[in-house]
Write a protein that holds these residues in place. Structure first.
Motif, PDB file in Angstrom:
ATOM      1  N   VAL A 218       0.706  -1.307   0.148  1.00  0.00           N
ATOM      2  CA  VAL A 218      -0.027  -0.003   0.130  1.00  0.00           C
ATOM      3  C   VAL A 218       0.837   1.219  -0.112  1.00  0.00           C
ATOM      4  O   VAL A 218       0.508   2.309  -0.206  1.00  0.00           O
ATOM      5  CB  VAL A 218      -1.002  -0.061   1.004  1.00  0.00           C
ATOM      6  N   TYR A 219       2.171   1.097   0.225  1.00  0.00           N
ATOM      7  CA  TYR A 219       3.212   2.192   0.152  1.00  0.00           C
ATOM      8  C   TYR A 219       4.662   1.607  -0.390  1.00  0.00           C
ATOM      9  O   TYR A 219       4.918   0.723   0.436  1.00  0.00           O
ATOM     10  CB  TYR A 219       2.916   3.107   1.445  1.00  0.00           C
ATOM     11  N   ALA A 220       5.174   2.415  -1.007  1.00  0.00           N
ATOM     12  CA  ALA A 220       6.435   2.101  -1.410  1.00  0.00           C
ATOM     13  C   ALA A 220       7.110   3.367  -1.721  1.00  0.00           C
ATOM     14  O   ALA A 220       7.032   3.848  -3.038  1.00  0.00           O
ATOM     15  CB  ALA A 220       6.652   0.931  -2.662  1.00  0.00           C
ATOM     16  N   GLY A 221       7.961   3.941  -1.037  1.00  0.00           N
ATOM     17  CA  GLY A 221       8.842   5.278  -1.440  1.00  0.00           C
ATOM     18  C   GLY A 221       9.223   5.996   0.011  1.00  0.00           C
ATOM     19  O   GLY A 221       9.582   5.124   0.940  1.00  0.00           O
ATOM     20  N   LEU A 230      10.795   3.370   2.326  1.00  0.00           N
ATOM     21  CA  LEU A 230       9.666   2.379   3.285  1.00  0.00           C
ATOM     22  C   LEU A 230       8.833   1.696   2.522  1.00  0.00           C
ATOM     23  O   LEU A 230       8.494   2.176   1.381  1.00  0.00           O
ATOM     24  CB  LEU A 230       9.218   3.606   4.178  1.00  0.00           C
ATOM     25  N   ILE A 231       8.590   0.544   3.133  1.00  0.00           N
ATOM     26  CA  ILE A 231       7.578  -0.140   2.269  1.00  0.00           C
ATOM     27  C   ILE A 231       6.356  -0.616   3.409  1.00  0.00           C
ATOM     28  O   ILE A 231       6.732  -1.012   4.493  1.00  0.00           O
ATOM     29  CB  ILE A 231       7.842  -1.507   1.936  1.00  0.00           C
ATOM     30  N   ILE A 232       5.294  -0.497   3.161  1.00  0.00           N
ATOM     31  CA  ILE A 232       3.975  -0.722   3.979  1.00  0.00           C
ATOM     32  C   ILE A 232       3.169  -1.889   3.391  1.00  0.00           C
ATOM     33  O   ILE A 232       2.713  -1.665   2.248  1.00  0.00           O
ATOM     34  CB  ILE A 232       3.100   0.399   4.325  1.00  0.00           C
ATOM     35  N   VAL A 251       9.598  -3.466  -4.866  1.00  0.00           N
ATOM     36  CA  VAL A 251       8.085  -3.820  -5.238  1.00  0.00           C
ATOM     37  C   VAL A 251       7.514  -2.353  -5.286  1.00  0.00           C
ATOM     38  O   VAL A 251       8.114  -1.559  -5.035  1.00  0.00           O
ATOM     39  CB  VAL A 251       7.376  -4.591  -3.960  1.00  0.00           C
ATOM     40  N   LYS A 252       6.368  -2.488  -6.042  1.00  0.00           N
ATOM     41  CA  LYS A 252       5.591  -1.348  -6.251  1.00  0.00           C
ATOM     42  C   LYS A 252       4.336  -1.418  -5.559  1.00  0.00           C
ATOM     43  O   LYS A 252       3.678  -2.367  -5.045  1.00  0.00           O
ATOM     44  CB  LYS A 252       5.448  -0.921  -7.723  1.00  0.00           C
ATOM     45  N   GLU A 253       3.686  -0.128  -5.581  1.00  0.00           N
ATOM     46  CA  GLU A 253       2.295  -0.109  -4.589  1.00  0.00           C
ATOM     47  C   GLU A 253       1.246  -0.625  -5.422  1.00  0.00           C
ATOM     48  O   GLU A 253       1.298  -1.003  -6.868  1.00  0.00           O
ATOM     49  CB  GLU A 253       1.875   1.346  -4.832  1.00  0.00           C
ATOM     50  N   ASP A 254       0.435  -1.522  -4.869  1.00  0.00           N
ATOM     51  CA  ASP A 254      -0.910  -2.328  -5.341  1.00  0.00           C
ATOM     52  C   ASP A 254      -0.415  -3.488  -5.657  1.00  0.00           C
ATOM     53  O   ASP A 254      -1.170  -4.374  -6.382  1.00  0.00           O
ATOM     54  CB  ASP A 254      -1.548  -1.548  -6.435  1.00  0.00           C
ATOM     55  N   GLN A 255       1.190  -3.954  -5.510  1.00  0.00           N
ATOM     56  CA  GLN A 255       1.459  -5.350  -5.853  1.00  0.00           C
ATOM     57  C   GLN A 255       1.169  -6.183  -4.935  1.00  0.00           C
ATOM     58  O   GLN A 255       1.420  -5.863  -3.693  1.00  0.00           O
ATOM     59  CB  GLN A 255       3.010  -5.364  -6.357  1.00  0.00           C
ATOM     60  N   ASN A 256       0.888  -7.642  -5.094  1.00  0.00           N
ATOM     61  CA  ASN A 256       0.553  -8.611  -4.091  1.00  0.00           C
ATOM     62  C   ASN A 256       1.858  -9.485  -4.005  1.00  0.00           C
ATOM     63  O   ASN A 256       2.569  -9.658  -4.819  1.00  0.00           O
ATOM     64  CB  ASN A 256      -0.643  -9.671  -4.558  1.00  0.00           C
ATOM     65  N   VAL A 257       2.290  -9.667  -2.694  1.00  0.00           N
ATOM     66  CA  VAL A 257       3.463 -10.141  -2.308  1.00  0.00           C
ATOM     67  C   VAL A 257       3.269 -11.616  -1.490  1.00  0.00           C
ATOM     68  O   VAL A 257       1.999 -11.358  -0.647  1.00  0.00           O
ATOM     69  CB  VAL A 257       4.444  -9.323  -1.480  1.00  0.00           C
ATOM     70  N   ARG A 258       3.955 -12.659  -1.477  1.00  0.00           N
ATOM     71  CA  ARG A 258       3.761 -13.579  -0.631  1.00  0.00           C
ATOM     72  C   ARG A 258       4.724 -13.520   0.316  1.00  0.00           C
ATOM     73  O   ARG A 258       5.859 -13.161   0.177  1.00  0.00           O
ATOM     74  CB  ARG A 258       4.073 -14.925  -1.585  1.00  0.00           C
ATOM     75  N   LYS A 259       4.250 -14.298   1.570  1.00  0.00           N
ATOM     76  CA  LYS A 259       5.127 -14.467   2.562  1.00  0.00           C
ATOM     77  C   LYS A 259       6.460 -15.100   2.301  1.00  0.00           C
ATOM     78  O   LYS A 259       6.594 -16.118   1.672  1.00  0.00           O
ATOM     79  CB  LYS A 259       4.353 -15.358   3.666  1.00  0.00           C
ATOM     80  N   GLY A 260       7.616 -14.382   2.921  1.00  0.00           N
ATOM     81  CA  GLY A 260       9.044 -14.828   2.565  1.00  0.00           C
ATOM     82  C   GLY A 260       9.490 -14.167   1.276  1.00  0.00           C
ATOM     83  O   GLY A 260      10.591 -14.530   0.942  1.00  0.00           O
ATOM     84  N   GLN A 261       8.632 -13.540   0.421  1.00  0.00           N
ATOM     85  CA  GLN A 261       9.357 -12.817  -0.665  1.00  0.00           C
ATOM     86  C   GLN A 261      10.314 -11.730  -0.465  1.00  0.00           C
ATOM     87  O   GLN A 261       9.895 -10.961   0.422  1.00  0.00           O
ATOM     88  CB  GLN A 261       8.132 -12.340  -1.548  1.00  0.00           C
ATOM     89  N   LYS A 262      11.254 -11.633  -1.044  1.00  0.00           N
ATOM     90  CA  LYS A 262      12.015 -10.457  -0.999  1.00  0.00           C
ATOM     91  C   LYS A 262      11.578  -9.140  -1.383  1.00  0.00           C
ATOM     92  O   LYS A 262      11.260  -9.113  -2.775  1.00  0.00           O
ATOM     93  CB  LYS A 262      13.347 -10.717  -1.498  1.00  0.00           C
ATOM     94  N   ILE A 263      11.466  -8.171  -0.612  1.00  0.00           N
ATOM     95  CA  ILE A 263      10.598  -6.982  -1.146  1.00  0.00           C
ATOM     96  C   ILE A 263      11.524  -5.761  -1.119  1.00  0.00           C
ATOM     97  O   ILE A 263      11.383  -4.954  -1.834  1.00  0.00           O
ATOM     98  CB  ILE A 263       9.582  -6.744  -0.108  1.00  0.00           C
TER      99      ILE A 263
END
Length: 296
Positions: A218-221, A230-232, A251-263
């Motif tokens: 929901v936030y990356a910047g 910061l990533i939220i 990662v970018k805003e609105d992207q879905n991520v999985r547990k353990g994924q490098k962000i």
């Protein structure tokens, strides 16, 4: 005579230099909040500053001031911080509040911080539910409906076999979260509600930063002072996690991520050493990560 002329010339030069210095001191760093005055400060605007007083009733959303699920903007606020502290995406708040320009909010403005149709306590959207076992479209019996004759044979309806109820899906705001540690380094600063709203985890520049659970970015910047890059992540209606001071965001805003994924990659932006500052927020409020992370 020559002495007098020299003194006058020197005074003119000094005045010009002072004027130029004053013109060059304008700040270029301005927070995306426009302070038009609040109900207290606006009343004194004309008398103390010479500017016209602002009627708070003219500010956007004034009719919702003080209502549950709404927030009144304070000096220094940004949409990013308001979103973090209410467990929401800043984009959602902008949309719910019908903001024409999400980069400008006004002190005294009232923003909606829960979804339309949601309860202020849980943030969950409420919908009407039909009574169990009765189709919503079934007509109610009326006096004109003919009754079966007492002498007419009535066939017995077959009794359906019981169907096992499906396992209930976890609620969108469930506290049953299975978080993992977002980095492998040692803990260098623990949770302190007043001074440190999360964990500080040590490491080397470039070390991987991992998503602590499935979620949506929901936030990356770098728009929140004190957090650096910061990533939220939003995990459900209850939980957010924050990952601060990174050197690189992956990662970018609105992207879905999985547990353990490098962000992200660990860094030292807006801090004095390489580390990951990690927060878990429950309905926007920081909580002690030790209550949710596995022991190690």
């Amino acid at each position: 005579m020559n002495m007098s002329r020299s003194l006058v010339a020197w005074a003119c030069v000094a005045s010009a230099a002072a004027l130029l210095a004053g013109c060059g001191s304008t700040s270029v760093n301005r927070a995306p909040v426009e302070d038009r005055g609040t109900s207290a400060g606006a009343a004194q605007g004309s008398a103390e500053t010479g500017t016209p007083a602002i009627d708070p009733k003219t500010l956007p959303g004034y009719e919702n001031m003080g209502k549950p699920g709404y927030y009144t903007v304070k000096p220094g606020d940004t949409l990013i911080r308001i979103g973090l502290e209410h467990g929401q995406s800043w984009k959602d708040i902008a949309r719910w509040s019908n903001l024409e320009n999400a980069n400008v909010i006004e002190v005294g403005q009232v923003l909606r911080v829960i979804p339309p149709g949601a309860s202020a306590e849980s943030g969950a959207v409420t919908r009407p539910v039909a009574s169990a076992g009765v189709p919503a479209s079934a007509p109610a019996p009326s006096a004109s409906t003919p009754k079966a004759s007492a002498s007419a044979p009535v066939a017995s309806a077959p009794v359906p076999a019981p169907v096992p109820a499906p396992a209930p899906a976890p609620a969108a705001g469930s506290d049953e979260m299975n978080f993992m540690w977002p980095a492998n380094g040692s803990l260098v600063a623990g949770f302190d509600e007043a001074r440190n709203k999360g964990y500080d985890i040590s490491g080397k520049a470039g070390d991987p930063v991992l998503a602590a659970a499935d979620g949506r970015v929901v936030y990356a910047g770098a728009g929140l002072r004190g957090y650096g890059n910061l990533i939220i992540l939003k995990h459900n209606n209850t939980f957010l996690t924050a990952y601060a001071h990174n050197q690189t965001l992956l990662v970018k805003e609105d992207q879905n991520v999985r547990k353990g994924q490098k962000i992200a990659e660990m860094g030292s932006t807006d801090t004095d050493r390489v580390k990951l500052h990690f927060e878990i927020r429950r309905q926007g409020k920081p909580v002690d990560p030790s209550r949710y992370l596995p022991s190690r």
